[in-house]
Design a protein around this motif. Structure first.
Motif, PDB file in Angstrom:
ATOM      1  N   PHE A 244       8.341 -11.465  -6.930  1.00 14.21           N
ATOM      2  CA  PHE A 244       6.973 -11.451  -6.395  1.00 14.21           C
ATOM      3  C   PHE A 244       6.037 -10.809  -7.423  1.00 14.21           C
ATOM      4  N   GLN A 245       4.786 -11.252  -7.419  1.00 15.85           N
ATOM      5  CA  GLN A 245       3.719 -10.565  -8.168  1.00 15.85           C
ATOM      6  C   GLN A 245       3.202  -9.486  -7.230  1.00 15.85           C
ATOM      7  N   VAL A 246       3.369  -8.230  -7.602  1.00 13.87           N
ATOM      8  CA  VAL A 246       3.080  -7.154  -6.653  1.00 13.87           C
ATOM      9  C   VAL A 246       1.804  -6.384  -7.013  1.00 13.87           C
ATOM     10  N   ILE A 247       0.863  -6.330  -6.080  1.00 20.51           N
ATOM     11  CA  ILE A 247      -0.281  -5.425  -6.226  1.00 20.51           C
ATOM     12  C   ILE A 247       0.168  -4.090  -5.632  1.00 20.51           C
ATOM     13  N   ALA A 248       0.172  -3.054  -6.464  1.00 22.58           N
ATOM     14  CA  ALA A 248       0.637  -1.734  -6.014  1.00 22.58           C
ATOM     15  C   ALA A 248      -0.583  -0.852  -5.796  1.00 22.58           C
ATOM     16  N   ALA A 249      -0.864  -0.509  -4.537  1.00 24.22           N
ATOM     17  CA  ALA A 249      -2.083   0.237  -4.211  1.00 24.22           C
ATOM     18  C   ALA A 249      -1.773   1.653  -3.729  1.00 24.22           C
ATOM     19  N   ALA A 250      -2.593   2.594  -4.147  1.00 23.86           N
ATOM     20  CA  ALA A 250      -2.534   4.005  -3.709  1.00 23.86           C
ATOM     21  C   ALA A 250      -3.640   4.736  -4.461  1.00 23.86           C
ATOM     22  N   ARG A 251      -3.765   6.057  -4.224  1.00 23.32           N
ATOM     23  CA  ARG A 251      -4.824   6.781  -4.941  1.00 23.32           C
ATOM     24  C   ARG A 251      -4.407   7.180  -6.357  1.00 23.32           C
ATOM     25  N   ARG A 252      -3.157   7.614  -6.539  1.00 20.70           N
ATOM     26  CA  ARG A 252      -2.775   8.218  -7.816  1.00 20.70           C
ATOM     27  C   ARG A 252      -2.536   7.158  -8.904  1.00 20.70           C
ATOM     28  N   LYS A 253      -3.591   6.993  -9.722  1.00 17.12           N
ATOM     29  CA  LYS A 253      -3.625   5.943 -10.737  1.00 17.12           C
ATOM     30  C   LYS A 253      -2.467   6.071 -11.755  1.00 17.12           C
ATOM     31  N   GLU A 254      -2.231   7.318 -12.221  1.00 14.45           N
ATOM     32  CA  GLU A 254      -1.184   7.512 -13.250  1.00 14.45           C
ATOM     33  C   GLU A 254       0.172   7.082 -12.708  1.00 14.45           C
ATOM     34  N   ARG A 255       0.436   7.409 -11.450  1.00 13.89           N
ATOM     35  CA  ARG A 255       1.710   7.021 -10.829  1.00 13.89           C
ATOM     36  C   ARG A 255       1.840   5.504 -10.804  1.00 13.89           C
ATOM     37  N   LEU A 256       0.742   4.834 -10.457  1.00 13.99           N
ATOM     38  CA  LEU A 256       0.780   3.367 -10.352  1.00 13.99           C
ATOM     39  C   LEU A 256       0.964   2.756 -11.740  1.00 13.99           C
ATOM     40  N   GLU A 257       0.307   3.365 -12.739  1.00 10.14           N
ATOM     41  CA  GLU A 257       0.438   2.830 -14.102  1.00 10.14           C
ATOM     42  C   GLU A 257       1.864   3.023 -14.615  1.00 10.14           C
ATOM     43  N   GLU A 258       2.436   4.154 -14.264  1.00 15.71           N
ATOM     44  CA  GLU A 258       3.842   4.416 -14.660  1.00 15.71           C
ATOM     45  C   GLU A 258       4.757   3.380 -13.992  1.00 15.71           C
ATOM     46  N   LEU A 259       4.453   3.049 -12.726  1.00 12.62           N
ATOM     47  CA  LEU A 259       5.253   2.064 -11.978  1.00 12.62           C
ATOM     48  C   LEU A 259       5.126   0.679 -12.624  1.00 12.62           C
ATOM     49  N   ALA A 260       3.900   0.337 -13.030  1.00  8.64           N
ATOM     50  CA  ALA A 260       3.661  -0.986 -13.630  1.00  8.64           C
ATOM     51  C   ALA A 260       4.421  -1.143 -14.946  1.00  8.64           C
ATOM     52  N   LYS A 261       4.704  -0.017 -15.602  1.00  2.00           N
ATOM     53  CA  LYS A 261       5.481  -0.094 -16.854  1.00  2.00           C
ATOM     54  C   LYS A 261       6.918  -0.524 -16.579  1.00  2.00           C
TER      55      LYS A 261
ATOM     56  N   THR B 246       0.858  -1.184   0.000  1.00  2.00           N
ATOM     57  CA  THR B 246       0.000   0.000   0.000  1.00  2.00           C
ATOM     58  C   THR B 246       0.900   1.242   0.000  1.00  2.00           C
ATOM     59  N   GLY B 247       0.382   2.307  -0.579  1.00  2.00           N
ATOM     60  CA  GLY B 247       1.190   3.535  -0.677  1.00  2.00           C
ATOM     61  C   GLY B 247       2.344   3.343  -1.643  1.00  2.00           C
ATOM     62  N   ALA B 248       2.050   2.663  -2.778  1.00  2.00           N
ATOM     63  CA  ALA B 248       3.128   2.323  -3.716  1.00  2.00           C
ATOM     64  C   ALA B 248       3.348   3.406  -4.772  1.00  2.00           C
ATOM     65  N   SER B 249       2.604   4.519  -4.708  1.00  2.00           N
ATOM     66  CA  SER B 249       2.754   5.532  -5.754  1.00  2.00           C
ATOM     67  C   SER B 249       3.948   6.452  -5.530  1.00  2.00           C
ATOM     68  N   SER B 250       4.564   6.381  -4.333  1.00  2.00           N
ATOM     69  CA  SER B 250       5.764   7.216  -4.129  1.00  2.00           C
ATOM     70  C   SER B 250       6.599   6.682  -2.972  1.00  2.00           C
ATOM     71  N   GLY B 251       7.779   7.268  -2.821  1.00  2.00           N
ATOM     72  CA  GLY B 251       8.618   7.040  -1.647  1.00  2.00           C
ATOM     73  C   GLY B 251       8.945   5.587  -1.352  1.00  2.00           C
ATOM     74  N   ILE B 252       8.813   5.242  -0.084  1.00  2.00           N
ATOM     75  CA  ILE B 252       9.227   3.924   0.419  1.00  2.00           C
ATOM     76  C   ILE B 252       8.411   2.799  -0.251  1.00  2.00           C
ATOM     77  N   GLY B 253       7.114   3.027  -0.411  1.00  2.00           N
ATOM     78  CA  GLY B 253       6.252   2.011  -1.008  1.00  2.00           C
ATOM     79  C   GLY B 253       6.629   1.726  -2.452  1.00  2.00           C
ATOM     80  N   ARG B 254       6.904   2.787  -3.191  1.00  2.00           N
ATOM     81  CA  ARG B 254       7.270   2.630  -4.606  1.00  2.00           C
ATOM     82  C   ARG B 254       8.562   1.811  -4.729  1.00  2.00           C
ATOM     83  N   GLU B 255       9.567   2.200  -3.939  1.00  2.00           N
ATOM     84  CA  GLU B 255      10.853   1.494  -3.989  1.00  2.00           C
ATOM     85  C   GLU B 255      10.697   0.040  -3.554  1.00  2.00           C
TER      86      GLU B 255
END
Ligand SMILES: NC(=O)c1ccc[n+]([C@@H]2O[C@H](COP(=O)([O-])OP(=O)(O)OC[C@H]3O[C@@H](n4cnc5c(N)ncnc54)[C@H](OP(=O)(O)O)[C@@H]3O)[C@@H](O)[C@H]2O)c1
Length: 285
Positions: free
Chosen positions: A29-46, A10-19
């Motif tokens: 691992f297959q990672v579910i990346a959760a947070a509010r900012r969808k664009e950030r999460l989509e950029e991370l999934a790329k 959770t909180g994967a759109s920035s900072g500690i969670g993203r890293e």
């Protein structure tokens, strides 16, 4: 690469969670990346085919219910849970509204509890799992102007300590991460949500904020603030370990201040903090 199982950060759109999401994906691992900012999460999934974005506002009780139900019904369940989403607000107690304190607890504590409750039934059935909860150095003692945020982290510490003992018999490992100050969006977000304290506070508090601000600036002079990688590495170390420790703590002043908290009695530690924060000599006439 063979998958190591499913992780939720959770909180994967920035900072500690993203890293952490990036590192866990790299580990297989297959990672579910959760947070509010969808664009950030989509950029991370790329960045990795192992990352799946899951936009969710953890302060929205309906969205949290839906997400929890989804977690309970996954075909491959979450066996690594990183409860990382969180934010802070600043201010002396009189300057923080009760409603904003409640919103802090919604995300930092109640969402953590709800998501953990949604992941535990599967972990229990499988007799395995790792739960990593992000506390803070202020989960053990508060700094002035951080009472409500510190309260959420004290509560996280208590929930985590109790849970560790409750689920150990099922082979589930529960870890507390206690960072000190880390360079992420955390401070910027806290400043934005807090607003201009000096312009809205009672004049009585001005010298308190100013003196404390100067005290902290002095304390952190020439201290380099580490990036989120420091804590993400700790989290991954705990996840990959055969027998992780109960608590991992890192960051500027963390070892020193946690050591002093253990060494001194309540009175002694209060005096030390008044000195460190610059508030010791302040009397407002
Ligand atoms: N940085 C520090 O100095 C420090 C020190 C001690 C402990 N910590 C703890 O470490 C954790 C991570 O913080 P960080 O430093 O990485 O801060 P950050 O960069 O601000 O990241 C916070 C994350 O939480 C998410 N989040 C906040 N509110 C949310 C909500 N309502 N619903 C879903 N997600 C939400 C944010 O995503 P969205 O905004 O996209 O929703 C973001 O991904 C937090 O629990 C924090 O308390 C940080």
């Amino acid at each position: 690469m063979e998958t190591k199982g499913k992780a939720l950060v959770t909180g994967a759109s920035s900072g500690i969670g993203r890293e952490t999401a990036l590192r866990l994906a790299r580990e297989g691992f297959q990672v579910i990346a959760a947070a509010r900012r969808k664009e950030r999460l989509e950029e991370l999934a790329k960045r990795s085919p192992n990352i799946v974005p899951r936009p969710v506002d953890l302060s929205d009780s309906q969205a949290l219910d839906d997400f929890s139900r989804e977690l309970l019904n996954l075909s491959e369940p979450v066996t690594v849970l990183i409860n990382n989403a969180g934010f802070s607000l600043r201010g002396a107690l009189e300057d923080v509204s009760l409603s904003s304190i409640k919103s802090l607890f919604e995300v930092n504590l109640f969402a953590l509890i709800k998501i953990t409750q949604a992941c535990l039934p599967w972990m229990r059935r499988l007799r395995k799992g790792t739960i990593v909860n992000l506390s803070s150095i202020v989960g053990k003692f508060p700094f002035p102007t951080s009472g409500p945020y510190s309260a959420t982290k004290h509560a996280v510490e208590a929930i985590t300590d109790a849970l560790r003992m409750e689920v150990r018999p099922f082979g589930i490992r529960v870890v507390t991460i206690r960072p000190g100050m880390i360079g992420t969006e955390f401070n910027e977000t806290a400043n934005r949500l807090t607003g201009d304290l000096l312009s809205r506070t009672d004049p009585d508090y001005k010298p308190v904020y100013q003196t404390y601000g100067a005290g902290m600036a002095k304390l952190f002079t020439n201290v380099s603030i580490p990036g989120p990688e420091l804590i993400a590495d700790l989290i991954v170390e705990a996840v990959l370990s055969d027998s992780p420790g109960a608590v991992y703590a890192k960051g500027p002043f963390v070892k020193e201040l946690l050591g002093e908290r253990l060494r001194l009695d309540d009175e002694g530690f209060y005096r030390l903090m008044m000195e460190k924060t610059g508030l010791k000599g302040l009397i407002v006439e």
